[in-house]
Design an enzyme around this catalytic site. Structure first.
Site, PDB file in Angstrom:
ATOM      1  N   SER A 150      33.377  36.249  33.893  1.00 50.11           N
ATOM      2  CA  SER A 150      34.670  35.565  33.855  1.00 50.11           C
ATOM      3  C   SER A 150      34.938  35.144  32.413  1.00 50.11           C
ATOM      4  CB  SER A 150      34.677  34.375  34.824  1.00 50.11           C
ATOM      5  OG  SER A 150      35.950  33.784  34.880  1.00 50.11           O
ATOM      6  N   ASP A 160      31.559  31.690  41.194  1.00 51.21           N
ATOM      7  CA  ASP A 160      31.730  32.993  41.815  1.00 51.21           C
ATOM      8  C   ASP A 160      30.558  33.912  41.474  1.00 51.21           C
ATOM      9  OD1 ASP A 160      32.944  35.100  43.223  1.00 51.21           O
ATOM     10  OD2 ASP A 160      33.864  35.869  41.389  1.00 51.21           O
ATOM     11  N   HIS A 175      37.127  38.524  35.818  1.00 48.80           N
ATOM     12  CA  HIS A 175      38.265  37.663  36.131  1.00 48.80           C
ATOM     13  C   HIS A 175      39.253  37.716  34.977  1.00 48.80           C
ATOM     14  CE1 HIS A 175      35.448  35.019  38.806  1.00 48.80           C
ATOM     15  NE2 HIS A 175      35.748  36.180  39.377  1.00 48.80           N
TER      16      HIS A 175
END
Length: 352
Positions: A172, A292, A199
């Site tokens: 991310s 995540d 992400h």
């Protein structure tokens, strides 16, 4: 949180100042039209975060980012036109130079997408203002004040000796340069397909895949539903879509509900690899905010797969990897420069 806006378009500059004024947690530190003006004023204005246009006259946003990270490191959010290929390439290189995220430029307030874009800009500015950054860092050696990384973390259990069939990687915040480092450390003859979740705003995923394809030896493309995997190819989750490994080694791309607020979600990818590859899967969780991927990486480890989390010493944001470490989901916890060599060793395993 004090925001410095660097944007050459007067219209967009006014839009950004209005957007920032709507958020009570943000305060406008200044609005400047060029990189030269930003570099001259940054010590006086001392912003907490910078909104950076990438197509600036004179010194462009990429070079301005480099100079800021070398002289007065400050969290930078790139504001880019998502439909211009040249702008996308500069934006991705700005992330590699030290910017933390990229978001879409605001359009006229009458445009249907204005509210969503405005909300995302404020969210990214607030989040990134809290990320500690340091003077222009060589990847893997930043965060000198953090705990030094050992060559390898002790293992709670031995790694599987099954020959692997697929590598899944997720990241991310701070992901693009980390992925360039890790995937760039694999040779063009790497014997596994690579499934990747990053992400990033949906509008930028095609540009991100194209940029990564140009900086690593493997072929990189956006994944398609029903696609067969090929060794030495990287398949990137499309914007706002989950990527999964399906039965028979086919890729699945879906618009299923977000998981942990994310779509694509690393946990969705890792869990699919755990189901369909089991001990033949390799999972890697790199820098990123939030949690995540941690639960999915744990599923992979429980299924017998090899799992890796980035060490705190190199992670731009030690959120997702830290969550995996807390769950004991990672068999190895490695600084970034050690990840690719470890993956090469794992990929060379022969059937037992």
């Amino acid at each position: 949180m004090r925001v410095l806006v660097v944007e050459d378009s007067l219209v967009v500059r006014i839009l950004l100042t209005h957007i920032i004024a709507r958020d009570p947690r943000l305060e406008l530190a200044g609005a400047l039209e060029s990189g030269e003006a930003a570099l001259a004023a940054i010590e006086t204005l001392r912003p907490d975060v910078i909104s950076m246009d990438i197509r600036l006259p004179g010194i462009d946003g990429l070079e301005t980012t480099r100079r800021i990270m070398a002289t007065r490191p400050t969290p930078i959010v790139v504001i880019a036109d998502s439909v211009e290929d040249s702008s996308l390439k500069i934006s991705m290189n700005a992330l590699r130079a030290g910017a933390l995220s990229v978001v879409e430029k605001p359009v006229a307030t009458t445009n249907d997408g204005y509210e969503a874009v405005a909300g995302e800009i404020c969210t990214q500015l607030r989040i990134m203002a809290a990320v500690p950054v340091i003077r222009r860092r060589p990847i893997g050696s930043e965060w000198g004040a953090r705990r030094a990384a050992p060559a390898f973390e002790p293992l709670a259990s031995p790694e599987p000796d099954t020959a692997p069939s697929v590598l899944a990687v997720a990241a991310s915040t701070g992901g693009p340069p980390a992925l360039a480092k890790v995937i760039g450390g694999l040779t063009a003859e790497f014997p596994l397909p690579v499934l990747l979740v990053q992400h990033m705003g949906a509008a930028f995923m095609d540009g991100f895949a194209s940029w990564l394809d140009g900086v690593v030896p493997l072929s990189v493309s956006v994944a398609r539903d029903g696609q067969s995997m090929l060794a030495g190819h990287v398949y990137v989750a499309p914007g706002d879509r989950h990527l999964e490994l399906g039965p028979g080694g086919l890729l699945r791309v879906s618009d299923g509900a977000p998981v942990g607020g994310q779509r694509p979600a690393a946990t969705v990818l890792f869990r699919s690899v755990a189901r369909h590859a089991g001990p033949q899967g390799i999972g890697v969780l790199l820098t990123g905010m939030g949690e995540d991927g941690a639960q999915g990486l744990l599923d992979m480890r429980k299924s017998g797969g090899a799992t890796v989390a980035e060490h705190e010493s190199s992670a731009v944001v030690y959120g997702m990897p830290a969550a995996a470490v807390r769950l004991n989901a990672a068999a190895r916890v490695l600084p970034l420069e050690q990840v690719a060599p470890h993956l090469v060793r794992l990929a060379q395993r022969k059937p037992s």
